[in-house]
Design an enzyme around this catalytic site. Structure first.
Site, PDB file in Angstrom:
ATOM      1  N   ALA A 123       0.804  -1.226   0.000  1.00  0.00           N
ATOM      2  CA  ALA A 123       0.000   0.000   0.000  1.00  0.00           C
ATOM      3  C   ALA A 123       0.834   1.272   0.000  1.00  0.00           C
ATOM      4  O   ALA A 123       0.268   2.370   0.011  1.00  0.00           O
ATOM      5  CB  ALA A 123      -0.926  -0.004   1.210  1.00  0.00           C
ATOM      6  N   ASN A 189       0.948  -4.655   8.266  1.00  0.00           N
ATOM      7  CA  ASN A 189       2.054  -5.246   7.514  1.00  0.00           C
ATOM      8  C   ASN A 189       2.965  -4.170   6.941  1.00  0.00           C
ATOM      9  O   ASN A 189       4.176  -4.356   6.806  1.00  0.00           O
ATOM     10  CB  ASN A 189       1.511  -6.129   6.388  1.00  0.00           C
ATOM     11  CG  ASN A 189       0.955  -7.446   6.888  1.00  0.00           C
ATOM     12  OD1 ASN A 189       1.641  -8.193   7.580  1.00  0.00           O
ATOM     13  ND2 ASN A 189      -0.291  -7.725   6.560  1.00  0.00           N
ATOM     14  N   HIS A 219      -1.659   6.839   4.496  1.00  0.00           N
ATOM     15  CA  HIS A 219      -0.311   6.469   4.927  1.00  0.00           C
ATOM     16  C   HIS A 219       0.583   7.694   4.813  1.00  0.00           C
ATOM     17  O   HIS A 219       0.676   8.292   3.731  1.00  0.00           O
ATOM     18  CB  HIS A 219       0.247   5.340   4.054  1.00  0.00           C
ATOM     19  CG  HIS A 219      -0.640   4.141   3.975  1.00  0.00           C
ATOM     20  ND1 HIS A 219      -0.592   3.120   4.891  1.00  0.00           N
ATOM     21  CD2 HIS A 219      -1.614   3.803   3.086  1.00  0.00           C
ATOM     22  CE1 HIS A 219      -1.494   2.201   4.567  1.00  0.00           C
ATOM     23  NE2 HIS A 219      -2.123   2.602   3.477  1.00  0.00           N
TER      24      HIS A 219
END
Length: 267
Positions: A123, A189, A219
């Site tokens: 991601a 993760n 993020h």
């Protein structure tokens, strides 16, 4: 050349990746999957993905590449056997690699079998920059994960938070990447991936926030060192099948597979 690719797990990520591989006429593939439940096979993949019976069945199928997308427990159960048998692996559940002892065993197994382990970016972005500063003792890395309530709905009640009435953002965790990755195996993760690429599990700092106003899976990565600074902010659409993960992840895994198979790569 037709490549043989086996998946461990066939959930949202692996199903999307399998569909992408099957749609690519330029790179023909035969696919198989090790999954606990044959009902996991989406109708669109029926008859196009062979179902394997346990690790012995996977090894007997003799894939060129194994793609793990089943969670951290699957790595503990199957990865070492695959690597010792000489099978290259792409590991999506990077949080398992926050366990130093497990990571060391997998690397030793890969060395014994002549296999390679790849961890996709998933991601996030900027792993090349993190790798460039990895050897510096004066580098700082801070990662913030900010996701909407849907991504944490199952976990929030256990933290004493009602997901249906949460109106303001809440910090769920602040600390080192190792603890974040192992404490939240379905959501963090990315923290392990960043730490493995960069300055390590202890020095990489992680902030985990649930935010009812978050536009998507957000993020934020900040890196500071005498070499310069990097700031990245990503807002990823959640996977329609699993809001804990970003829709982008399957495309990242697909790109990693294509790089693995290619004769010419960038980055």
């Amino acid at each position: 050349m037709t490549h043989r690719i086996a998946f461990i797990g066939l959930g949202a990520i692996a199903s999307d990746v399998a569909a992408g591989l099957l749609a690519d006429a330029a790179q023909p593939c035969q696919l198989a999957a090790l999954t606990r439940n044959a009902a996991d096979l989406p109708p669109a993949l029926a008859g196009r993905v062979a179902l394997l019976d346990g690790l012995p069945g996977l090894l007997a199928w003799r894939p060129d590449l194994v793609v793990e997308a089943a969670g951290q427990q699957a790595i503990a159960e199957h990865a070492e056997g695959c690597l010792r048998a000489g099978l290259d692996m792409i590991i999506c559940s990077a949080g398992a690699l926050a366990d130093d002892a497990l990571r060391a065993r997998l690397i030793a197994a890969a060395e014994a079998g002549g296999a390679r382990i790849r961890v996709p970016a998933g991601a996030i972005a900027g792993l090349d920059y993190l790798q460039a500063v990895a050897g510096r003792d004066d580098a700082e890395v801070v990662y913030e994960s900010r996701k909407p309530v849907a991504a944490w709905r199952a976990e929030l009640p256990g933290m004493g938070i009602d997901p249906d009435t949460l109106a303001e953002s809440r910090t769920l965790f602040s600390g080192p990447a190792r603890e974040a990755a192992l404490r939240f195996p379905k959501n963090l993760n990315v923290a392990a991936t960043l730490a493995l690429a960069g300055i390590g599990m202890t020095r990489t700092r992680v902030e985990v926030v649930v935010d009812p106003r978050a536009r998507g899976n957000q993020h934020r990565i900040q890196v500071r060192s005498p070499l310069g600074e990097m700031q990245i902010e990503l807002v990823n659409a959640p996977s329609p099948a699993n809001p804990k993960t970003s829709w982008l992840v399957a495309q990242s895994v697909l790109a990693t597979i294509r790089r693995h198979l290619a004769r010419f790569t960038i980055g």
